[in-house]
Design an enzyme around this catalytic site. Structure first.
Site, mmCIF file in Angstrom:
data_model
loop_
_atom_site.group_PDB
_atom_site.id
_atom_site.type_symbol
_atom_site.label_atom_id
_atom_site.label_comp_id
_atom_site.label_asym_id
_atom_site.label_seq_id
_atom_site.Cartn_x
_atom_site.Cartn_y
_atom_site.Cartn_z
ATOM 1 N N CYS A 104 0.819 -1.064 -0.066
ATOM 2 C CA CYS A 104 0.095 0.102 0.130
ATOM 3 C C CYS A 104 0.859 1.153 0.066
ATOM 4 O O CYS A 104 1.761 1.323 1.000
ATOM 5 C CB CYS A 104 -0.781 -0.046 1.200
ATOM 6 S SG CYS A 104 -1.994 1.521 1.534
ATOM 7 N N CYS A 111 -2.337 14.797 3.871
ATOM 8 C CA CYS A 111 -3.587 14.840 2.666
ATOM 9 C C CYS A 111 -4.488 16.162 3.121
ATOM 10 O O CYS A 111 -4.425 16.237 4.283
ATOM 11 C CB CYS A 111 -4.396 13.631 3.095
ATOM 12 S SG CYS A 111 -5.961 13.376 1.896
ATOM 13 N N CYS A 115 -11.111 14.144 5.554
ATOM 14 C CA CYS A 115 -12.070 13.454 5.989
ATOM 15 C C CYS A 115 -12.045 13.189 7.409
ATOM 16 O O CYS A 115 -11.201 13.020 8.169
ATOM 17 C CB CYS A 115 -11.937 12.057 5.277
ATOM 18 S SG CYS A 115 -11.973 12.199 3.587
ATOM 19 N N CYS A 118 -10.419 10.273 9.268
ATOM 20 C CA CYS A 118 -9.133 9.507 9.038
ATOM 21 C C CYS A 118 -7.842 10.290 9.545
ATOM 22 O O CYS A 118 -7.941 11.582 10.049
ATOM 23 C CB CYS A 118 -8.968 9.744 7.519
ATOM 24 S SG CYS A 118 -7.342 9.254 6.703
ATOM 25 N N GLY A 160 -2.542 10.463 1.512
ATOM 26 C CA GLY A 160 -2.855 11.328 0.287
ATOM 27 C C GLY A 160 -3.911 10.884 -0.509
ATOM 28 O O GLY A 160 -4.453 9.891 -0.609
ATOM 29 N N GLU A 161 -4.307 11.801 -1.557
ATOM 30 C CA GLU A 161 -5.370 11.636 -2.454
ATOM 31 C C GLU A 161 -4.656 11.627 -3.983
ATOM 32 O O GLU A 161 -4.134 12.490 -4.432
ATOM 33 C CB GLU A 161 -6.496 12.633 -2.437
ATOM 34 C CG GLU A 161 -7.263 13.062 -3.555
ATOM 35 C CD GLU A 161 -8.187 11.426 -3.909
ATOM 36 O OE1 GLU A 161 -8.502 10.753 -3.042
ATOM 37 O OE2 GLU A 161 -8.418 11.207 -4.936
ATOM 38 N N SER A 193 -7.246 4.218 -5.168
ATOM 39 C CA SER A 193 -8.401 4.575 -4.363
ATOM 40 C C SER A 193 -8.452 6.168 -4.243
ATOM 41 O O SER A 193 -7.551 6.854 -4.073
ATOM 42 C CB SER A 193 -8.454 3.994 -2.915
ATOM 43 O OG SER A 193 -9.606 4.417 -1.975
ATOM 44 N N SER A 215 -14.111 5.699 -2.206
ATOM 45 C CA SER A 215 -14.489 5.926 -0.859
ATOM 46 C C SER A 215 -15.674 6.550 -0.657
ATOM 47 O O SER A 215 -15.910 7.656 -0.918
ATOM 48 C CB SER A 215 -13.366 6.848 -0.093
ATOM 49 O OG SER A 215 -12.109 5.916 0.074
ATOM 50 N N LEU A 216 -16.582 5.642 -0.250
ATOM 51 C CA LEU A 216 -18.094 6.151 -0.449
ATOM 52 C C LEU A 216 -18.569 6.645 1.083
ATOM 53 O O LEU A 216 -18.965 7.715 1.330
ATOM 54 C CB LEU A 216 -19.086 5.095 -1.016
ATOM 55 C CG LEU A 216 -20.443 5.815 -1.683
ATOM 56 C CD1 LEU A 216 -20.003 6.477 -2.835
ATOM 57 C CD2 LEU A 216 -21.132 4.643 -2.094
ATOM 58 N N ASN A 291 -11.176 1.991 12.023
ATOM 59 C CA ASN A 291 -9.874 1.544 12.784
ATOM 60 C C ASN A 291 -9.575 2.903 13.648
ATOM 61 O O ASN A 291 -9.434 3.990 13.193
ATOM 62 C CB ASN A 291 -8.671 1.302 11.883
ATOM 63 C CG ASN A 291 -8.645 0.101 11.180
ATOM 64 O OD1 ASN A 291 -9.027 -0.901 11.652
ATOM 65 N ND2 ASN A 291 -8.654 0.124 9.640
ATOM 66 N N CYS A 334 -6.069 0.767 7.679
ATOM 67 C CA CYS A 334 -6.510 1.895 6.915
ATOM 68 C C CYS A 334 -6.882 2.882 7.744
ATOM 69 O O CYS A 334 -7.441 2.934 8.771
ATOM 70 C CB CYS A 334 -7.993 1.529 6.438
ATOM 71 S SG CYS A 334 -8.057 -0.103 5.052
HETATM 72 N N1 SAH Z 1 -7.365 9.431 -0.333
HETATM 73 C C1 SAH Z 1 -7.949 8.150 -0.937
HETATM 74 C C2 SAH Z 1 -6.745 7.113 -0.626
HETATM 75 C C3 SAH Z 1 -6.649 6.501 0.649
HETATM 76 S S1 SAH Z 1 -7.363 5.143 0.852
HETATM 77 C C4 SAH Z 1 -9.057 7.858 -0.663
HETATM 78 O O1 SAH Z 1 -9.682 8.214 0.506
HETATM 79 O O2 SAH Z 1 -9.862 6.759 -1.064
HETATM 80 C C5 SAH Z 1 -7.518 4.610 2.404
HETATM 81 C C6 SAH Z 1 -8.945 4.165 2.936
HETATM 82 O O3 SAH Z 1 -9.019 4.079 4.186
HETATM 83 C C7 SAH Z 1 -9.920 5.312 2.462
HETATM 84 O O4 SAH Z 1 -11.158 4.367 1.853
HETATM 85 C C8 SAH Z 1 -10.421 5.935 3.633
HETATM 86 O O5 SAH Z 1 -11.601 6.467 3.619
HETATM 87 C C9 SAH Z 1 -10.272 4.791 4.608
HETATM 88 N N2 SAH Z 1 -10.123 5.166 6.018
HETATM 89 C C10 SAH Z 1 -9.617 6.328 6.434
HETATM 90 N N3 SAH Z 1 -9.852 6.377 7.849
HETATM 91 C C11 SAH Z 1 -10.070 5.194 8.094
HETATM 92 C C12 SAH Z 1 -10.117 4.584 9.714
HETATM 93 N N4 SAH Z 1 -9.876 5.285 10.595
HETATM 94 N N5 SAH Z 1 -10.369 3.389 9.688
HETATM 95 C C13 SAH Z 1 -10.788 2.545 8.698
HETATM 96 N N6 SAH Z 1 -10.784 2.930 7.331
HETATM 97 C C14 SAH Z 1 -10.153 4.230 7.060
#
Ligand code: SAH
Length: 356
Positions: A104, A111, A115, A118, A160-161, A193, A215-216, A291, A334
């Site tokens: 990963c 970032c 969100c 995160c 990051g995005e 992602s 990420s929905l 998490n 994640c």
């Molecule tokens: N910026 C991109 C790439 C990061 S992917 C994106 O958001 O898709 C990381 C994934 O982990 C995303 O789906 C994010 O929403 C998720 N994520 C973020 N914080 C989290 C947490 N505390 N517990 C579980 N998943 C989380």
């Protein structure tokens, strides 16, 4: 600073070598040193003449990252903290499974998308990574793997995005998937992602064949907007309409990630609403129980609630995956990537959504 040789294209390096009267197969020899044997010095390239090695070293760098820390989880997951040239830090996570070895990787230091759930978001954005810095995570991790095992899958799901750093990310994807001048991993084994940047998703799916994950995290705009500021710019209707129109290769599905936050987005009614939203899109849903990380106000739902949410999705005909947390004892799961030395990291900036 010398340019990173890995950021050259096949044609650029070929032209450079032809000028020096080198045979055409030199490019492939250099490719094997850089991307298969993960060489760290031109001096190692023993099948090139010494003058050529010296000349390459004079003109190019190999672009390494410094491993500042390596933490290994009880479950075998390894988290790397890498230092970049200018003092910024990023993390990458290596996830061993029976038949896969997934890495990963990060595309930005920090970032800016903010969100709510995160850990990386709390850092803000320090800066975009270069293509070389994105690819180098793969090579540094490969160097650190003992024995013959090789990375089989790559996910752009670290810090990051990726689509907010579009051109370097695209270039890195080309290097990762190119077998003429690069790592040569099949694009089917690579997943990017995104928070859901609609124009960049459309571009990506025309320009590459990698898998797409979105990420929905919520089935309605009010809730999604409160969790993910980007939803104010690209609301659900627009995002899902874009997904419906994407030129997907046969059998490819879009993955929708859904972090389950206790009491926030984990009800059975919300599961049914989600299933309704995804009707007609070739898709699967990755359910990721939240998490926890320090300073967050959310909680992971109970195992029973996770099961109820999933059953409701399944009953509505949705294909699902439950993500078991990997490496959560070393803050590698994640949403837990925060840079070990984050205390010392300068706080970056958060994107003003209106300016996107
Ligand atoms: N910026 C991109 C790439 C990061 S992917 C994106 O958001 O898709 C990381 C994934 O982990 C995303 O789906 C994010 O929403 C998720 N994520 C973020 N914080 C989290 C947490 N505390 N517990 C579980 N998943 C989380």
């Amino acid at each position: 600073m010398k340019p990173n040789i890995k950021e050259l294209s096949f044609n650029e390096l070929s032209a450079y070598l032809i000028q020096r009267r080198q045979p055409a197969f030199r490019v492939n020899q250099i490719r094997r040193w850089l991307f298969e044997k993960c060489a760290t010095e031109f001096g190692e390239m023993s099948n090139l003449s010494r003058p050529l090695r010296d000349e390459l070293a004079e003109n190019y760098s190999i672009g390494r990252l410094r491993i500042l820390r390596r933490a290994e989880s009880r479950d075998g997951t390894v988290k790397f903290l890498f230092g970049l040239g200018d003092g910024a830090n990023i993390e990458s996570v290596l996830i061993p499974e029976a038949r896969r070895l997934t890495l990963c990787i990060s595309t930005q230091a920090g970032c800016g998308f903010g969100c709510a759930f995160c850990a990386t978001a709390t850092l803000g954005l320090t800066r975009n990574l270069t293509a070389g810095e994105i690819v180098e995570q793969v090579l540094e991790a490969s160097r650190a793997i003992p024995g013959q095992r090789r990375i089989t899958h790559i996910v752009l799901m670290g810090m990051g995005e990726p689509l907010a750093n579009y051109a370097p990310t695209l270039k890195a994807l080309e290097i990762i998937t190119d077998n003429e001048w690069g790592v040569g991993l099949s694009p089917r084994r690579v997943t990017l992602s995104t928070v859901g940047l609609v124009p960049q998703i459309q571009k990506l799916m025309v320009e590459t064949r990698v898998n797409l994950a979105i990420s929905l995290h919520a089935p309605d705009d009010l809730l999604r907007g409160s969790l993910m500021p980007v939803n104010r710019k690209y609301p659900l209707a627009q995002l899902l309409e874009c997904c419906r129109a994407l030129p997907l290769p046969r059998r490819q599905r879009i993955t929708f990630e859904y972090v389950l936050l206790g009491g926030v987005n984990d009800s059975e009614a919300q599961a049914r609403q989600l299933a309704q939203l995804l009707r007609g899109i070739p898709s699967k849903v990755n359910v990721i129980p939240f998490n926890p990380h320090s300073g967050s106000r959310f909680a992971r739902p109970s195992a029973e609630q996770v099961e109820r949410f999933q059953s409701a999705l399944r009953d509505a005909g949705v294909q699902i995956n439950l993500r078991r947390p990997r490496g959560d004892d070393i803050q590698a799961a994640c949403g837990q990537l925060q840079g070990e030395e984050s205390g010392r990291m300068r706080r970056g900036t958060t994107v003003a959504v209106e300016a996107l």
